[in-house]
Design a protein around this motif. Structure first.
Motif, mmCIF file in Angstrom:
data_model
loop_
_atom_site.group_PDB
_atom_site.id
_atom_site.type_symbol
_atom_site.label_atom_id
_atom_site.label_comp_id
_atom_site.label_asym_id
_atom_site.label_seq_id
_atom_site.Cartn_x
_atom_site.Cartn_y
_atom_site.Cartn_z
ATOM 1 N N MET A 43 0.858 -1.179 0.000
ATOM 2 C CA MET A 43 0.000 0.000 0.000
ATOM 3 C C MET A 43 0.898 1.233 0.000
ATOM 4 S SD MET A 43 -3.240 1.092 0.197
ATOM 5 C CE MET A 43 -4.070 -0.404 0.666
ATOM 6 N N ILE A 44 0.692 2.090 -0.989
ATOM 7 C CA ILE A 44 1.416 3.358 -1.044
ATOM 8 C C ILE A 44 0.571 4.409 -0.330
ATOM 9 C CG2 ILE A 44 2.308 5.157 -2.563
ATOM 10 C CD1 ILE A 44 2.791 2.952 -4.657
ATOM 11 N N ILE A 45 1.205 5.149 0.570
ATOM 12 C CA ILE A 45 0.497 6.181 1.335
ATOM 13 C C ILE A 45 1.257 7.485 1.135
ATOM 14 C CG2 ILE A 45 -0.251 6.897 3.628
ATOM 15 C CD1 ILE A 45 -0.043 3.892 4.404
ATOM 16 N N VAL A 46 0.562 8.501 0.622
ATOM 17 C CA VAL A 46 1.199 9.795 0.384
ATOM 18 C C VAL A 46 0.277 10.927 0.839
ATOM 19 C CG1 VAL A 46 2.603 8.972 -1.555
ATOM 20 C CG2 VAL A 46 0.342 9.910 -2.003
ATOM 21 N N ASN A 47 0.878 12.072 1.106
ATOM 22 C CA ASN A 47 0.073 13.234 1.493
ATOM 23 C C ASN A 47 -0.136 14.186 0.319
ATOM 24 O OD1 ASN A 47 2.638 14.269 1.335
ATOM 25 N ND2 ASN A 47 2.522 15.396 3.253
ATOM 26 N N THR A 48 0.157 13.719 -0.891
ATOM 27 C CA THR A 48 -0.093 14.502 -2.102
ATOM 28 C C THR A 48 -1.326 13.936 -2.809
ATOM 29 O OG1 THR A 48 1.399 13.048 -3.347
ATOM 30 C CG2 THR A 48 2.338 15.074 -2.424
ATOM 31 N N ASP A 49 -1.800 14.648 -3.824
ATOM 32 C CA ASP A 49 -2.981 14.211 -4.571
ATOM 33 C C ASP A 49 -2.659 13.159 -5.616
ATOM 34 O OD1 ASP A 49 -4.537 15.997 -3.154
ATOM 35 O OD2 ASP A 49 -4.338 17.583 -4.652
#
Length: 104
Positions: free
Chosen positions: A1-7
């Motif tokens: 699972m990739i988790i990012v704070n960008t859109d």
């Protein structure tokens, strides 16, 4: 699972948006940590007991969010945010949320 704070996830394309996912935990302070915190407030320095508590809370909230995203069929969560709120004297909620997506 990739988790990012960008859109977006650099190098990937969002092919499906699945919706909002969230995770939270409510934790109470520990008497031992409070004693140490009182000393630190007098002499200064990091309150490691509280730092550990916050890190554990963040990990648990993220794990709950990821589990929800997996159940929806996501392989990434974008635009992840965190918030904390006092829920009562000595207890705090750590809440995280984001958008579950499928990326290629």
């Amino acid at each position: 699972m990739i988790i990012v704070n960008t859109d977006y996830v650099t190098g990937h394309t969002v092919v499906r948006t699945l919706g909002l996912v969230q995770g939270s935990t409510v934790r109470a302070k520990h008497v031992g940590r409070d004693i140490a915190a009182n000393f630190k407030s007098i002499f200064g320095g990091e309150i490691r007991g509280y730092t550990e508590l916050l890190n554990e809370s963040r990990q648990q909230a993220v794990a709950r969010m990821v589990e929800t995203a997996r159940k929806m069929g996501a392989n990434a969560v974008v635009n992840v945010r965190f918030s904390t709120n006092a829920v009562m004297q000595g207890a705090c909620e750590l809440y995280c949320w984001g958008t579950a997506v499928v990326i290629e």
